[in-house]
Scaffold this motif. Sequence first.
Motif, short mmCIF file in Angstrom:
data_model
loop_
_atom_site.label_atom_id
_atom_site.label_comp_id
_atom_site.label_asym_id
_atom_site.label_seq_id
_atom_site.Cartn_x
_atom_site.Cartn_y
_atom_site.Cartn_z
N HIS A 213 0.85 -1.19 0.00
CA HIS A 213 0.00 0.00 0.00
C HIS A 213 0.89 1.23 0.00
N VAL A 214 0.61 2.17 -0.88
CA VAL A 214 1.32 3.44 -0.90
C VAL A 214 0.36 4.52 -0.42
N VAL A 215 0.77 5.25 0.61
CA VAL A 215 -0.06 6.33 1.14
C VAL A 215 0.69 7.65 0.98
N PHE A 216 0.05 8.59 0.31
CA PHE A 216 0.60 9.93 0.14
C PHE A 216 -0.15 10.88 1.07
N VAL A 217 0.55 11.44 2.05
CA VAL A 217 -0.07 12.47 2.88
C VAL A 217 0.04 13.78 2.10
N ASN A 218 -1.06 14.16 1.51
CA ASN A 218 -1.13 15.33 0.66
C ASN A 218 -1.51 16.54 1.51
N SER A 219 -2.47 17.32 1.11
CA SER A 219 -2.87 18.53 1.82
C SER A 219 -4.14 19.06 1.18
N GLY A 220 -4.87 19.85 1.93
CA GLY A 220 -5.99 20.56 1.31
C GLY A 220 -5.52 21.41 0.15
N ALA A 221 -4.25 21.85 0.21
CA ALA A 221 -3.67 22.64 -0.87
C ALA A 221 -3.47 21.82 -2.14
N GLY A 222 -3.58 20.49 -2.02
CA GLY A 222 -3.50 19.64 -3.20
C GLY A 222 -4.79 19.60 -3.99
N LEU A 223 -5.82 20.24 -3.44
CA LEU A 223 -7.12 20.28 -4.09
C LEU A 223 -7.52 21.70 -4.49
N SER A 224 -6.97 22.69 -3.79
CA SER A 224 -7.32 24.08 -4.06
C SER A 224 -6.16 24.98 -3.65
N ALA A 225 -5.75 25.88 -4.53
CA ALA A 225 -4.62 26.76 -4.25
C ALA A 225 -5.09 28.14 -3.81
N SER A 226 -4.31 28.74 -2.91
CA SER A 226 -4.61 30.08 -2.43
C SER A 226 -3.43 31.00 -2.70
N ALA A 227 -3.66 32.28 -2.57
CA ALA A 227 -2.60 33.26 -2.76
C ALA A 227 -1.44 32.97 -1.81
N GLU A 228 -0.23 33.09 -2.31
CA GLU A 228 1.03 32.88 -1.61
C GLU A 228 1.34 31.41 -1.34
N TRP A 229 0.49 30.52 -1.83
CA TRP A 229 0.72 29.08 -1.65
C TRP A 229 1.06 28.38 -2.97
N ALA A 230 1.46 29.12 -3.99
CA ALA A 230 1.60 28.55 -5.33
C ALA A 230 2.56 27.37 -5.39
N SER A 231 3.77 27.51 -4.82
CA SER A 231 4.75 26.42 -4.96
C SER A 231 4.31 25.19 -4.18
N TYR A 232 3.82 25.39 -2.97
CA TYR A 232 3.37 24.25 -2.16
C TYR A 232 2.17 23.58 -2.81
N ALA A 233 1.19 24.38 -3.22
CA ALA A 233 -0.01 23.81 -3.84
C ALA A 233 0.33 23.10 -5.15
N ALA A 234 1.24 23.66 -5.91
CA ALA A 234 1.64 23.01 -7.16
C ALA A 234 2.26 21.64 -6.88
N SER A 235 3.10 21.58 -5.86
CA SER A 235 3.72 20.30 -5.51
C SER A 235 2.67 19.29 -5.07
N LYS A 236 1.67 19.74 -4.33
CA LYS A 236 0.64 18.84 -3.83
C LYS A 236 -0.38 18.48 -4.90
N HIS A 237 -0.68 19.40 -5.82
CA HIS A 237 -1.50 19.02 -6.97
C HIS A 237 -0.79 17.95 -7.79
N GLY A 238 0.52 18.12 -7.95
CA GLY A 238 1.30 17.10 -8.66
C GLY A 238 1.30 15.77 -7.93
N LEU A 239 1.34 15.82 -6.60
CA LEU A 239 1.32 14.59 -5.81
C LEU A 239 0.01 13.84 -6.00
N LYS A 240 -1.08 14.58 -6.12
CA LYS A 240 -2.38 13.94 -6.40
C LYS A 240 -2.33 13.23 -7.75
N ALA A 241 -1.76 13.90 -8.76
CA ALA A 241 -1.64 13.28 -10.08
C ALA A 241 -0.78 12.03 -10.03
#
Length: 229
Positions: A125-153
């Motif tokens: 089993h592979v478990v990725f602890v992602n973030s709410g930022a992996g589903l929706s990005a906010s101002a000043e969170w671009a790099s973190y959210a991009a990494s977490k959106h990529g982790l979802k993919a």
Amino acid sequence: MAAHLITGAGSGIGAVLAEKLAERGDELWLLARDARRAAELRDRFPGAKTLVGDLGDPAKLSWAFGHQTLPVTLDSLLHVAGVVELGTVGELPVKAWQETLNVNLVAPAELTRLLLPSLRMAKGHVVFVNSGAGLSASAEWASYAASKHGLKALADALRQEEHANGVRVTSVYPGRTATAMQAKVHQQEGKEYDAGRWIKPESVVKAILAALDASRDAEIIDINVRPGR
């Protein structure tokens, strides 16, 4: 006795997860960025085995693992480690983007690649602890959210690729959790940090364990965990 490899076991969610799995009597493999950190983890979790590899430099993980003994079979690979650096797109330098993407996305992909033979052997089993930022990005969170959106993919693609091999894949999306990372975020935001306002790491770990413990006829794909107050 199940075998688990955990990143980020030194603090926060990863530390609590390692404690709970150790209490079960399971076999722990803990990833450390260097030999000193590996020794600290072995002291903290007696009986645990360690692997040394720097998530900030994923290109060298294969070389590092080539000089170490990997688990033959692995029941779970738990990607918990992560970094965050807030900043606007107009101000955040390339170095911050590279460090965030390396640790949060490229290293999990490479670590998974290197350990897939062991996971396939155990139908793990592979478990990725992602973030709410992996589903929706906010101002000043671009790099973190991009990494977490990529982790979802990454998780979604891996799930389809490894289904026939019996490997399950789960993404966990915690909201703000009371960890050292959250304290750093509040400092960057210029806000006072009150741990009592946020999710306890233990609550996120319960969700992770629920996915791990699901019967073989079920695969828990996505788990959203949000503050209850």
